[in-house]
Design a protein around this motif. Sequence first.
Motif, mmCIF file in Angstrom:
data_model
loop_
_atom_site.group_PDB
_atom_site.id
_atom_site.type_symbol
_atom_site.label_atom_id
_atom_site.label_comp_id
_atom_site.label_asym_id
_atom_site.label_seq_id
_atom_site.Cartn_x
_atom_site.Cartn_y
_atom_site.Cartn_z
ATOM 1 N N ASN A 60 0.854 -1.184 0.000
ATOM 2 C CA ASN A 60 0.000 0.000 0.000
ATOM 3 C C ASN A 60 0.890 1.233 0.000
ATOM 4 O OD1 ASN A 60 0.377 1.158 2.859
ATOM 5 N ND2 ASN A 60 -0.124 -0.988 3.289
ATOM 6 N N PHE A 61 0.297 2.358 -0.265
ATOM 7 C CA PHE A 61 1.061 3.593 -0.320
ATOM 8 C C PHE A 61 0.759 4.504 0.860
ATOM 9 C CE2 PHE A 61 2.629 2.339 -4.304
ATOM 10 C CZ PHE A 61 3.644 3.206 -4.655
ATOM 11 N N ALA A 62 0.396 3.903 1.987
ATOM 12 C CA ALA A 62 0.186 4.698 3.192
ATOM 13 C C ALA A 62 1.536 5.116 3.755
ATOM 14 C CB ALA A 62 -0.580 3.888 4.227
ATOM 15 N N PRO A 63 1.645 6.338 4.239
ATOM 16 C CA PRO A 63 2.917 6.759 4.840
ATOM 17 C C PRO A 63 3.193 6.012 6.132
ATOM 18 C CG PRO A 63 1.236 8.445 5.147
ATOM 19 C CD PRO A 63 0.643 7.422 4.234
ATOM 20 N N ALA A 64 4.442 5.606 6.333
ATOM 21 C CA ALA A 64 4.829 4.935 7.570
ATOM 22 C C ALA A 64 4.804 5.936 8.722
ATOM 23 C CB ALA A 64 6.222 4.329 7.429
ATOM 24 N N ALA A 65 4.239 5.528 9.826
ATOM 25 C CA ALA A 65 4.081 6.433 10.972
ATOM 26 C C ALA A 65 5.411 6.607 11.704
ATOM 27 C CB ALA A 65 3.039 5.869 11.929
ATOM 28 N N PRO A 66 5.587 7.736 12.381
ATOM 29 C CA PRO A 66 6.775 7.895 13.229
ATOM 30 C C PRO A 66 6.731 6.905 14.383
ATOM 31 C CG PRO A 66 5.236 9.686 13.606
ATOM 32 C CD PRO A 66 4.704 8.922 12.435
ATOM 33 N N PHE A 67 7.871 6.596 14.962
ATOM 34 C CA PHE A 67 7.942 5.648 16.062
ATOM 35 C C PHE A 67 8.992 6.131 17.050
ATOM 36 C CE2 PHE A 67 10.989 4.375 12.914
ATOM 37 C CZ PHE A 67 12.077 3.931 13.623
ATOM 38 N N GLN A 150 31.583 29.060 10.806
ATOM 39 C CA GLN A 150 32.513 27.976 10.519
ATOM 40 C C GLN A 150 32.181 26.821 11.474
ATOM 41 O OE1 GLN A 150 35.053 28.425 7.922
ATOM 42 N NE2 GLN A 150 33.556 30.067 7.607
ATOM 43 N N ILE A 151 31.386 25.886 11.020
ATOM 44 C CA ILE A 151 30.947 24.769 11.847
ATOM 45 C C ILE A 151 32.016 23.683 11.753
ATOM 46 C CG2 ILE A 151 29.069 23.201 12.373
ATOM 47 C CD1 ILE A 151 28.398 26.222 12.533
ATOM 48 N N GLN A 152 32.856 23.621 12.756
ATOM 49 C CA GLN A 152 34.027 22.741 12.701
ATOM 50 C C GLN A 152 33.654 21.271 12.867
ATOM 51 O OE1 GLN A 152 36.938 23.891 11.771
ATOM 52 N NE2 GLN A 152 36.153 25.994 11.735
ATOM 53 N N LYS A 153 32.648 21.007 13.709
ATOM 54 C CA LYS A 153 32.239 19.619 13.926
ATOM 55 C C LYS A 153 31.215 19.199 12.870
ATOM 56 C CE LYS A 153 30.810 20.134 18.171
ATOM 57 N NZ LYS A 153 30.320 19.790 19.532
ATOM 58 N N PRO A 154 31.300 17.965 12.375
ATOM 59 C CA PRO A 154 30.308 17.513 11.398
ATOM 60 C C PRO A 154 28.936 17.341 12.044
ATOM 61 C CG PRO A 154 31.717 15.696 12.070
ATOM 62 C CD PRO A 154 32.298 16.932 12.693
ATOM 63 N N ILE A 155 27.909 17.322 11.205
ATOM 64 C CA ILE A 155 26.528 17.111 11.649
ATOM 65 C C ILE A 155 26.050 15.791 11.065
ATOM 66 C CG2 ILE A 155 24.171 18.004 11.620
ATOM 67 C CD1 ILE A 155 25.381 20.810 11.276
ATOM 68 N N LEU A 156 25.767 14.836 11.936
ATOM 69 C CA LEU A 156 25.309 13.510 11.521
ATOM 70 C C LEU A 156 23.784 13.500 11.434
ATOM 71 C CD1 LEU A 156 25.635 10.457 10.977
ATOM 72 C CD2 LEU A 156 25.739 10.118 13.460
ATOM 73 N N LEU A 157 23.255 13.217 10.241
ATOM 74 C CA LEU A 157 21.828 13.024 10.049
ATOM 75 C C LEU A 157 21.568 11.527 10.170
ATOM 76 C CD1 LEU A 157 21.382 15.355 6.935
ATOM 77 C CD2 LEU A 157 21.270 15.966 9.356
ATOM 78 N N LEU A 158 21.123 11.097 11.348
ATOM 79 C CA LEU A 158 20.970 9.681 11.658
ATOM 80 C C LEU A 158 19.505 9.291 11.472
ATOM 81 C CD1 LEU A 158 22.362 7.111 12.639
ATOM 82 C CD2 LEU A 158 21.979 7.871 14.995
ATOM 83 N N ASN A 159 19.238 8.532 10.415
ATOM 84 C CA ASN A 159 17.876 8.181 10.032
ATOM 85 C C ASN A 159 17.554 6.748 10.435
ATOM 86 O OD1 ASN A 159 17.216 10.572 7.994
ATOM 87 N ND2 ASN A 159 19.302 9.870 7.566
ATOM 88 N N PHE A 160 16.523 6.565 11.245
ATOM 89 C CA PHE A 160 16.033 5.233 11.577
ATOM 90 C C PHE A 160 14.769 4.959 10.771
ATOM 91 C CE2 PHE A 160 18.621 6.365 15.201
ATOM 92 C CZ PHE A 160 19.260 5.174 15.519
ATOM 93 N N PHE A 161 14.753 3.816 10.078
ATOM 94 C CA PHE A 161 13.619 3.444 9.245
ATOM 95 C C PHE A 161 12.967 2.174 9.779
ATOM 96 C CE2 PHE A 161 15.977 5.506 5.478
ATOM 97 C CZ PHE A 161 15.423 6.745 5.782
ATOM 98 N N LYS A 162 11.642 2.219 9.894
ATOM 99 C CA LYS A 162 10.879 1.059 10.360
ATOM 100 C C LYS A 162 9.480 1.157 9.780
ATOM 101 C CE LYS A 162 9.557 -1.348 14.624
ATOM 102 N NZ LYS A 162 9.591 -1.273 16.106
ATOM 103 N N ALA A 163 9.093 0.164 9.006
ATOM 104 C CA ALA A 163 7.784 0.209 8.363
ATOM 105 C C ALA A 163 7.138 -1.165 8.412
ATOM 106 C CB ALA A 163 7.923 0.677 6.916
ATOM 107 N N THR A 164 5.837 -1.199 8.195
ATOM 108 C CA THR A 164 5.088 -2.450 8.141
ATOM 109 C C THR A 164 4.299 -2.488 6.848
ATOM 110 O OG1 THR A 164 3.203 -1.464 9.314
ATOM 111 C CG2 THR A 164 4.874 -2.567 10.646
ATOM 112 N N ALA A 165 4.042 -3.699 6.389
ATOM 113 C CA ALA A 165 3.182 -3.923 5.222
ATOM 114 C C ALA A 165 3.647 -3.156 3.992
ATOM 115 C CB ALA A 165 1.731 -3.552 5.550
ATOM 116 N N GLY A 166 4.945 -3.009 3.850
ATOM 117 C CA GLY A 166 5.462 -2.375 2.648
ATOM 118 C C GLY A 166 5.019 -0.944 2.479
#
Length: 422
Positions: A60-67, A150-166
């Motif tokens: 289905n094409f329902a958006p996966a909910a936040p968790f 001048q942002i000396q430290k890097p910025i990590l974009l840490l993405n967690f993915f979790k979905a059901t039923a495709g």
Amino acid sequence: MSTLIKEDILVELLATTGTGFEEVRAAGKQAFQVQGFPTNKSEEYKFTAITKKIEQSIQNFAPAAPFTVTAEEVNANIFEGYAGDVLVFANGHFAPALSSTIEGVEVSLLSEKSSIALGSIAKPEKDPFCALNQSSFEGGIFISVPKKAQIQKPILLLNFFKATAGQVIQPRVWIEAGDFAEVTFINHSVNLSDIPYFVNKVVEVKGGVNTQIRYYKLQNEGKNVIEVSNIETDIQKDARFTSVNISLSGEMVRNNLTLNILGSNSEGNMYGLYLLNGKTHVDNHTNVDHTVPHCESNELYKGVLADNSRGVFNGKIFVRQDAQKTNAFQQNSNILLSDDAVVNTKPQLEIWADDVKCSHGCTTGQLDEEALFYLQARGIGKLQAKGLLLYAFTGEVMDYITDQSFREYCIAQVQDRLGSNL
């Protein structure tokens, strides 16, 4: 609309309203309805039957909910020795309680920034998946680096993915860097579900005069993930943009990376590495648009393919009529470890200026048997010898990562794969 995916299963997704950007969403929906999902007749997706793959895997094409992501999960997925800041996302939704407060950088929800020109860089009419995201993204984040910061430290974009039923996950990111600013981003995704799902990501980067922007991405998700990533960047005069994109896993992955060089004396660098095995399919499409004189771009993508995997590389360099004194270089090199592995490579140059230095090329072959014999003759086992030769081939790309902790993490991931010869 493609006949492979019926319109009625898109109703729920296209009806997503999110918060704000009503006109932007309407424009995205209209652009998607005009284009539809790409078919096998689409030149841009000629070697990547992603519509068929989506039809087979997405129920289905329902958006996966936040968790809820735990602090333990966040800590477990930060690279050893990493000393930068972290922004955490769950299915594309920002998790501020688990994220750093970054000194000198504004981080806000997109819903709080409805006045920004969303879709002005990653234009929906250029790609159907970009249009689909614009019409129906949920959540989203706005990151602003002020002038001269001048942002000396890097910025990590840490993405967690979790979905059901495709289901479908559609992250959206807007990044802007003011004049004379410097910043480094690391995009890393963590898969918490073995169920097939579809990630459709759009990142827009707006760089000012004399900005220095680095954007590193490691794609190492589950074997059942289908992912499309659109990253598009505008840079102005005297600016530099550097991208390193490493793909290691996924059922079918499409990476669209575009750099628009809009000011003179600017430089764009795009580096990529893909290590594929099993039936993994990775398609890298890059686009560098030189619109002004006295600019440079460098592009190097390397691939190692085993088993029944398939790689695609299509790199385009446009040199407009006014872009005299342009230097543009592009190279794609591949090693096939199996008779069943396939790579389709198509470097392209379109030049309308007459005072330029431009070159492109591609190579596809197997490991050097003489070098392999040389190593084995000195007591190195065949598997280890292959691993050493493959690392020598791939290591150049990772050298362009400036953050030591992330570079060492990528090297360890790559060496682990190459040590077993994928």
